[in-house]
Design an enzyme around this catalytic site. Structure first.
Site, PDB file in Angstrom:
ATOM      1  N   GLN A  79      -3.446 -29.657  56.548  1.00 39.96           N
ATOM      2  CA  GLN A  79      -3.613 -30.699  57.562  1.00 39.96           C
ATOM      3  C   GLN A  79      -5.028 -31.277  57.504  1.00 39.96           C
ATOM      4  OE1 GLN A  79      -3.627 -29.020  61.529  1.00 39.96           O
ATOM      5  NE2 GLN A  79      -3.023 -30.939  62.491  1.00 39.96           N
ATOM      6  N   GLY A  80      -5.142 -32.589  57.320  1.00 35.56           N
ATOM      7  CA  GLY A  80      -6.464 -33.222  57.259  1.00 35.56           C
ATOM      8  C   GLY A  80      -6.737 -34.045  58.504  1.00 35.56           C
ATOM      9  N   TYR A  81      -7.217 -33.383  59.527  1.00 32.00           N
ATOM     10  CA  TYR A  81      -7.515 -34.064  60.788  1.00 32.00           C
ATOM     11  C   TYR A  81      -9.020 -34.111  61.033  1.00 32.00           C
ATOM     12  CZ  TYR A  81      -2.821 -34.620  62.812  1.00 32.00           C
ATOM     13  OH  TYR A  81      -1.551 -35.019  63.098  1.00 32.00           O
ATOM     14  N   SER A  82      -9.591 -32.915  61.277  1.00 27.65           N
ATOM     15  CA  SER A  82     -11.005 -32.861  61.683  1.00 27.65           C
ATOM     16  C   SER A  82     -11.926 -33.373  60.586  1.00 27.65           C
ATOM     17  CB  SER A  82     -11.401 -31.422  62.006  1.00 27.65           C
ATOM     18  OG  SER A  82     -10.660 -30.952  63.098  1.00 27.65           O
ATOM     19  N   SER A 130      -7.312 -25.764  56.738  1.00 30.09           N
ATOM     20  CA  SER A 130      -6.797 -24.424  56.455  1.00 30.09           C
ATOM     21  C   SER A 130      -5.866 -24.460  55.265  1.00 30.09           C
ATOM     22  CB  SER A 130      -6.017 -23.881  57.659  1.00 30.09           C
ATOM     23  OG  SER A 130      -6.876 -23.726  58.743  1.00 30.09           O
ATOM     24  N   GLU A 190       2.525 -28.752  67.687  1.00 29.58           N
ATOM     25  CA  GLU A 190       1.612 -27.626  67.525  1.00 29.58           C
ATOM     26  C   GLU A 190       1.545 -26.826  68.822  1.00 29.58           C
ATOM     27  OE1 GLU A 190      -2.673 -26.919  65.361  1.00 29.58           O
ATOM     28  OE2 GLU A 190      -2.150 -28.913  66.026  1.00 29.58           O
ATOM     29  N   ASN A 238     -10.075 -24.744  74.163  1.00 27.89           N
ATOM     30  CA  ASN A 238      -9.599 -24.484  75.534  1.00 27.89           C
ATOM     31  C   ASN A 238     -10.076 -25.578  76.491  1.00 27.89           C
ATOM     32  OD1 ASN A 238      -8.363 -22.164  74.686  1.00 27.89           O
ATOM     33  ND2 ASN A 238      -9.385 -20.817  76.164  1.00 27.89           N
ATOM     34  N   GLU A 239     -11.298 -26.074  76.245  1.00 33.27           N
ATOM     35  CA  GLU A 239     -11.844 -27.088  77.150  1.00 33.27           C
ATOM     36  C   GLU A 239     -11.073 -28.403  77.028  1.00 33.27           C
ATOM     37  OE1 GLU A 239     -13.649 -24.988  75.181  1.00 33.27           O
ATOM     38  OE2 GLU A 239     -14.081 -23.739  76.921  1.00 33.27           O
TER      39      GLU A 239
END
Lengths: 393, 343
Positions: A128-131, A163, A246, A370-371
């Site tokens: 997955q290429g997101y960030s 990942s 997800e 979490n935030e």
């Protein structure tokens, strides 16, 4: 409301359990009980293929795309038996849980026929290429660019925290396809082959000592014009749909595996006497309760989703399991004491529980911290005012 | 396996929600608090028009013949409004005890309880001394579990003394029961009676806690939307948003716990005991947390007698203490999880 399984479902359970046992006590005994995502990658690929051949890879998908047409109850049963059998984490979990469902939801028929069977047969591994370095929690700030050149998209830029890219055949990514666009507008969702001269994958070592994730560089990387999900400019919509997967349905299988981690903590506590410590007993009881509530929360969500819409309660799921697992890691170390901080030999490679302690620090970060999860819950489920945006981009 | 309400259950939930939302008002509840702890008109409507008071009693005993899921639905909706009712004492504790362990003669009481013609309470000697019966002062009879067994005692039994006590939660006031030389009427199967009362009662408390916690969240969200400080609604500050989000995370788990336990009892699952301990512990902790947050996030107004926040806070405390604290239930979970088996 009904929790019990029917005789037919129990028969499905017996069939799944018998198959898993015969494989994991036979030809795949070497991967049984393996918990790391990156250990023995070649054997893990073989395992993916074996699952695919036997029709146990993507049991919930339609048969036409390599699935088994399993009902919700059967998917739950298979996930439970998979964990109970000590089967290893799925090397292609991103393909199975994220890429596949997104292609199912947003892909054309041609795209579904092209990509889904490859995932279901274990032949094509996905990442997955997101960030990006400048787009973490603020995912819409992606800068990796894609432009059309003849029949191809040509991609320039960098992704991070990808990942399993080192084992992957394909990457799905969000890219900025409209020059000069900002934020969620002008993004596209591309499917790109990893093995090509324009893509370079550099592993990043994490606090566990392992390298599950990577920096991935795109320098004139190419993919066919047809390999876009949705239309150019729809990237944000498609990506957000994926984050829904997800958070929702896909993590059920993963959580079934948590049972094995909690069992290991209990076994350690019984072995070293900490099981008699009233404070440890309280924390183990909390973990036991939390584990059940994840299971029943998932079942509630999935049963509700059979009607077609995901309950807003689904938004609470990520923070719930991530926090549970982080707490379990801390509990594990308190049970093990100093012995848990040591390992024989020279390799910085810890066994299951100390590794859990370290590894679980990622759980409350990836897939939305979490935030960020709390913001999402507050804004989408509770209807509170949106976070004001700053202007430092 | 289908862990979602059936159409019929969804309808019951909707009906019960509308019933309590319409009938329970702060003004009426406060009148009940100043009096007996029962809103008599509400109680009459519940046992009368709604027809769901004896939800889990068999039809031949005057009930609706439904199960624990439906009982939990009613308790959740009552809890959402902190309804001042002897529903827990009479129909979720005393009635299940009589149904499971009473003699044929004693079971003749059940239709009267379901119809609200009689009100019962339940008290158990928990080793701390006194026999404290919720809504005990207004009950007509008691199911009492002591070292001497489990029996029914009529309120007017010669020798029995019932002492009303000022109670922190005035919507569920206690009375101290002193058996004295009153002659008890023993139940036929005391073990079955206590087991049924504890399972049903704990589930009902957990469901009450779920409804209450949800109300704390809903009301605090509404307040955070309208209350402006520093030129913004306070609900736009992450310090506030995140606490509200955490309440929802806990509440959704409590919801899973309550209905898991309800289904587990209904289906006779091996997990039923575990599930009831889990639900009682988790839902009560969640309610305590959410009611505390409600006061904190309302600021000064939340600490006043005038505001309803303290009704929730006090009911949450009552729920946590009654029939085993969260820690006590977790210790039982620890035992059921096999911590005491040899390594």
């Amino acid at each position: 409301m009904k929790l019990g399984f029917s005789p037919e479902e129990e028969a499905f359970r017996a069939e799944a359990a018998a198959w898993l046992r015969s494989e994991l006590e036979g030809p795949f005994a070497d991967v049984r009980g393996v918990t790391s995502l990156v250990e023995m990658p070649e054997r893990r690929r073989d395992w993916e293929k074996r699952l695919g051949e036997a029709g146990w890879s993507c049991v919930g998908w339609p048969r036409a795309y390599g699935g088994r047409d399993a009902t919700l109850a059967e998917q739950v049963i298979f996930a439970e038996e998979y964990a109970r059998a000590g089967a290893p984490p799925r090397l292609n979990h991103i393909g199975i849980e994220l890429a596949g469902p997104t292609i199912l939801a947003f892909g054309t028929e041609e795209q579904k026929m092209r990509f889904l069977p490859g995932i279901a047969k274990g032949e094509e591994i996905w990442c997955q290429g997101y960030s990006e370095p400048g787009a973490g929690s603020d995912l819409a700030n992606v800068r990796t660019r894609a432009r059309r050149e003849g029949d191809d998209w040509v991609i320039e830029g960098q992704k991070v925290w990808t990942s399993l890219a080192q084992f992957s055949d394909w990457i799905f990514m969000i890219v900025r396809s409209e020059e000069g666009s900002k934020g969620p507008k002008g993004l596209s969702f591309l499917l790109v082959p990893v093995d090509q001269p324009g893509v370079a994958v550099r592993p990043i070592h994490q606090i566990t000592g392992e390298a599950e994730f990577n920096e991935t560089f795109f320098d004139g990387a190419r993919t066919g014009a047809a390999n876009i999900l949705g239309k150019p400019g729809d990237g944000w919509k498609v990506a957000m749909g994926l984050l829904g997967f997800e958070r929702g349905v896909s993590t059920l299988a993963q959580q079934m595996g948590f049972r094995n981690e909690l069992d290991a903590v209990i076994a350690a506590a019984r072995a070293n006497g900490e099981a008699r410590n009233p404070l440890i007993r309280q924390r183990i009881a909390k973990a036991e309760i939390g584990l059940r509530l994840m299971r029943y929360g998932a079942l509630r969500m999935l049963s509700g989703a059979e009607g077609g819409t995901l309950d807003p309660a689904a938004l609470t799921y990520k923070i719930q399991w991530a926090t549970w697992r982080r707490d379990l890691g801390e509990l594990a170390m308190d049970v093990l004491g100093v012995a848990g901080e040591t390992v024989p030999g020279h390799d910085y490679a810890f066994p299951l529980l100390p590794n859990l302690y370290l590894h679980s620090r990622a759980d409350t970060i990836y897939g939305g911290t979490n935030e960020i999860q709390r913001n999402i819950i507050a804004e989408r489920a509770l209807g509170l005012p949106r976070e004001p945006r700053g202007d430092l981009r | 396996m289908h862990f979602a309400f059936t159409d019929e259950q969804a309808m019951i939930a909707e009906t019960a929600k509308a019933f309590f939302a319409e009938q329970v008002t702060s003004e009426r509840t406060r009148a009940a608090m100043a009096g007996t702890g029962v809103d008599d008109a509400l109680w009459k409507a519940l046992v009368g028009e709604l027809g769901l008071a004896g939800v889990a009693l068999p039809e031949e005993r005057g009930g609706a013949g439904l199960g624990m899921v439906e009982l939990a639905i009613v308790a959740e909706e009552a809890g959402r409004q902190v309804a001042p009712l002897p529903f827990l004492a009479s129909l979720c504790l005393a009635a299940p005890a009589i149904l499971a362990g009473g003699t044929d003669e004693q079971k003749k009481l059940l239709p009267l309880l379901a119809a609200g013609d009689l009100v019962a309470s339940f008290a158990m000697d928990d080793g701390r001394g006194a026999l404290l019966a919720p809504h005990g002062a207004t009950a007509d009879l008691y199911v009492l579990s002591t070292g001497d067994g489990v029996s029914i005692l009529q309120r007017d039994a010669p020798g029995l003394s019932v002492v009303p006590l000022t109670s922190m939660d005035q919507t569920r006031p206690y009375a101290r029961i002193e058996i004295g030389d009153a002659v008890p009427d023993p139940l036929a199967d005391p073990r079955a009676a206590v087991a049924a009362a504890l399972a049903t009662g704990r589930l009902a408390i957990a469901a009450d806690a779920l409804g209450g916690a949800q109300a704390c969240l809903d009301r605090t969200v509404a307040y955070a939307q309208e209350r402006v400080q520093f030129g913004r609604p306070i609900g736009s500050f992450q310090a506030v948003k995140h606490r509200l989000a955490d309440m929802m995370v806990a509440i959704e788990q409590a919801r899973s716990a309550v209905y898991w336990a309800a289904c587990a009892i209904d289906e006779g699952s091996d997990e039923a005991q575990f599930a009831v301990h889990a639900a009682k512990a988790f839902a009560c902790d969640t309610y305590s947390h959410c009611a505390g947050e409600m006061i904190q996030l309302h600021g000064g107004i939340g600490f006043t007698w005038e505001h309803d926040a303290h009704l929730f806070f006090k009911r949450a405390r009552s729920n946590a203490s009654l029939l085993g604290t969260p820690d006590w239930h977790r210790e039982h979970v620890a035992q059921l999880a096999g911590l005491d088996r040899a390594a």
